[in-house]
Design a protein around this motif. Structure first.
Motif, PDB file in Angstrom:
ATOM      1  N   GLU A   8       0.939  -1.057   0.040  1.00 43.25           N
ATOM      2  CA  GLU A   8      -0.016  -0.131   0.168  1.00 43.25           C
ATOM      3  C   GLU A   8       0.912   1.232  -0.120  1.00 43.25           C
ATOM      4  OE1 GLU A   8      -0.590  -2.623   1.806  1.00 43.25           O
ATOM      5  OE2 GLU A   8      -2.481  -3.240   1.924  1.00 43.25           O
ATOM      6  N   THR A   9       1.844   1.421   0.928  1.00 43.41           N
ATOM      7  CA  THR A   9       2.529   2.526   1.103  1.00 43.41           C
ATOM      8  C   THR A   9       3.447   2.777  -0.434  1.00 43.41           C
ATOM      9  OG1 THR A   9       3.068   2.146   3.458  1.00 43.41           O
ATOM     10  CG2 THR A   9       4.670   3.607   2.064  1.00 43.41           C
ATOM     11  N   GLN A  10       3.922   1.615  -0.835  1.00 42.89           N
ATOM     12  CA  GLN A  10       4.806   1.815  -2.308  1.00 42.89           C
ATOM     13  C   GLN A  10       3.855   2.133  -3.297  1.00 42.89           C
ATOM     14  OE1 GLN A  10       5.050  -0.643  -0.062  1.00 42.89           O
ATOM     15  NE2 GLN A  10       6.753  -1.905  -0.028  1.00 42.89           N
ATOM     16  N   ALA A  12       1.039   3.940  -3.061  1.00 47.10           N
ATOM     17  CA  ALA A  12       0.645   5.300  -3.028  1.00 47.10           C
ATOM     18  C   ALA A  12       1.667   6.287  -3.616  1.00 47.10           C
ATOM     19  CB  ALA A  12       0.383   5.524  -1.557  1.00 47.10           C
ATOM     20  N   PHE A  13       2.928   6.070  -3.106  1.00 43.80           N
ATOM     21  CA  PHE A  13       4.229   6.782  -3.587  1.00 43.80           C
ATOM     22  C   PHE A  13       4.146   6.802  -5.276  1.00 43.80           C
ATOM     23  CE2 PHE A  13       8.462   8.081  -4.473  1.00 43.80           C
ATOM     24  CZ  PHE A  13       8.674   8.952  -3.666  1.00 43.80           C
TER      25      PHE A  13
END
Length: 333
Positions: A8-10, A12-13
């Motif tokens: 999820e974090t990757q 989003a970036f």
């Protein structure tokens, strides 16, 4: 247990990094893992950026790489200054900038790799995902496809399967559980006939004359097989011969040498059980040039001037003999 990593974090970036106003160029040092990874990243970027293309920095000559590009329709072009000037951002997969001189020339917005980091060579990029525990870079790209709900088509799935098979050597080299999961997931979606065509593309027609020469030059020492080819036009043939002769019954390791562009190139192949090829190469030839590798495969490159006038074939052979008492026995015709 989740099939792949949570990203999820990757993701989003990446969504913020990608812009429909920018053109991207994916750079690779082409081999099956890199070609398939670039193909997957291009699929991910499609419709998220203005344009995306693939470019390779090395000369592609191995038959399986050429077959992969042809049958799987991978649109890669040789890197040139004029080509690079057309793009706004650069991505790098299955490699790090210090792996090739041409790769050092760029600033990267994205790097995805599975090779170990080197302390003195930090990887600088807006986004980077480096997983040294993975056996194949394709597994990483498969995770991103899966997280984005992108189902790979048959050509892409076949490319990723071959990339995983190639870099893990059919899971005989180091691999992660996720490599197996990615392989299983992709195998159901790949084209086995295309995969077989690529895997069987092992030799160029003009390489057959090198086989004829090699058969006449074989020296046996116990369970090892040695051939020195003299001057060669392409060092890839040494790799092909080393792999080929390892298939001979009772041969557990092979050493194939030749001279290319003023450098003695020596390829080591072993069964990974009886001897450590990387340690053997480093022990025998480390003081004369670059030498090392893995337990089952290794390489040495020795500039001719470092031999101080010694005959190249005699030097390589006598070094092997000094390492272990042996008797030179040539194959009978």
């Amino acid at each position: 247990m989740a099939l792949f990593r949570k990203l999820e974090t990757q993701l989003a970036f990446l969504q913020e990094l990608f812009s429909r106003d920018e053109q991207w160029l994916i750079l690779i040092n082409a081999d099956p893992d890199a070609l398939a990874s670039a193909m997957a990243l291009k699929r991910i970027m499609s419709h998220r950026v203005k344009d995306v293309a693939i470019s390779h920095v090395n000369v592609i000559s191995r038959p399986d790489n050429l077959a992969m590009i042809h049958y799987l329709r991978i649109p890669t072009k040789k890197l040139t200054p004029n080509l690079a000037a057309q793009y706004d951002r650069f991505a790098l997969v299955d490699s790090q900038p210090h792996h090739h001189p041409s790769l050092r020339e760029f600033s990267y917005s994205l790097v995805m790799d599975h090779h170990p980091l080197v302390e003195d060579e930090p990887v600088l990029a807006d986004f980077k995902d480096i997983q040294p525990d993975y056996g194949s870079n394709c597994t990483m790209l498969m995770e991103y496809l899966y997280a984005l709900n992108i189902r790979p088509g048959k050509l892409l799935a076949t490319a990723l399967v071959y990339g995983i098979k190639s870099d893990t050597q059919n899971f005989e080299r180091n691999f992660h559980d996720r490599d197996i999961r990615a392989f299983r997931y992709l195998s159901k979606r790949s084209n086995p006939l295309l995969l077989r065509k690529i895997m069987r593309s092992e030799y160029h027609l003009d390489w057959l004359s090198h086989f004829a020469r090699a058969f006449c030059k074989i020296r046996l020492r116990g369970n090892s097989l040695f051939v020195f080819m003299g001057e060669i036009e392409n060092p890839d043939i040494l790799v092909v011969l080393a792999d080929f002769f390892l298939r001979v019954h009772d041969v557990t390791w092979t050493v194939i040498g030749g001279i290319y562009d003023g450098v003695i190139v020596i390829i080591f192949r072993g069964d990974g059980v009886t001897r450590d090829m990387g340690k053997l190469a480093a022990t025998l030839y480390g003081e004369y040039g670059s030498a090392g590798g893995h337990k089952g495969m290794a390489r040495a490159e020795l500039p001719l001037e470092n031999l101080q006038g010694k005959d190249p074939e005699d030097f390589v052979w006598s070094s092997l003999c000094r390492n272990k008492k042996c008797r030179d026995s040539k194959v009978k015709k």
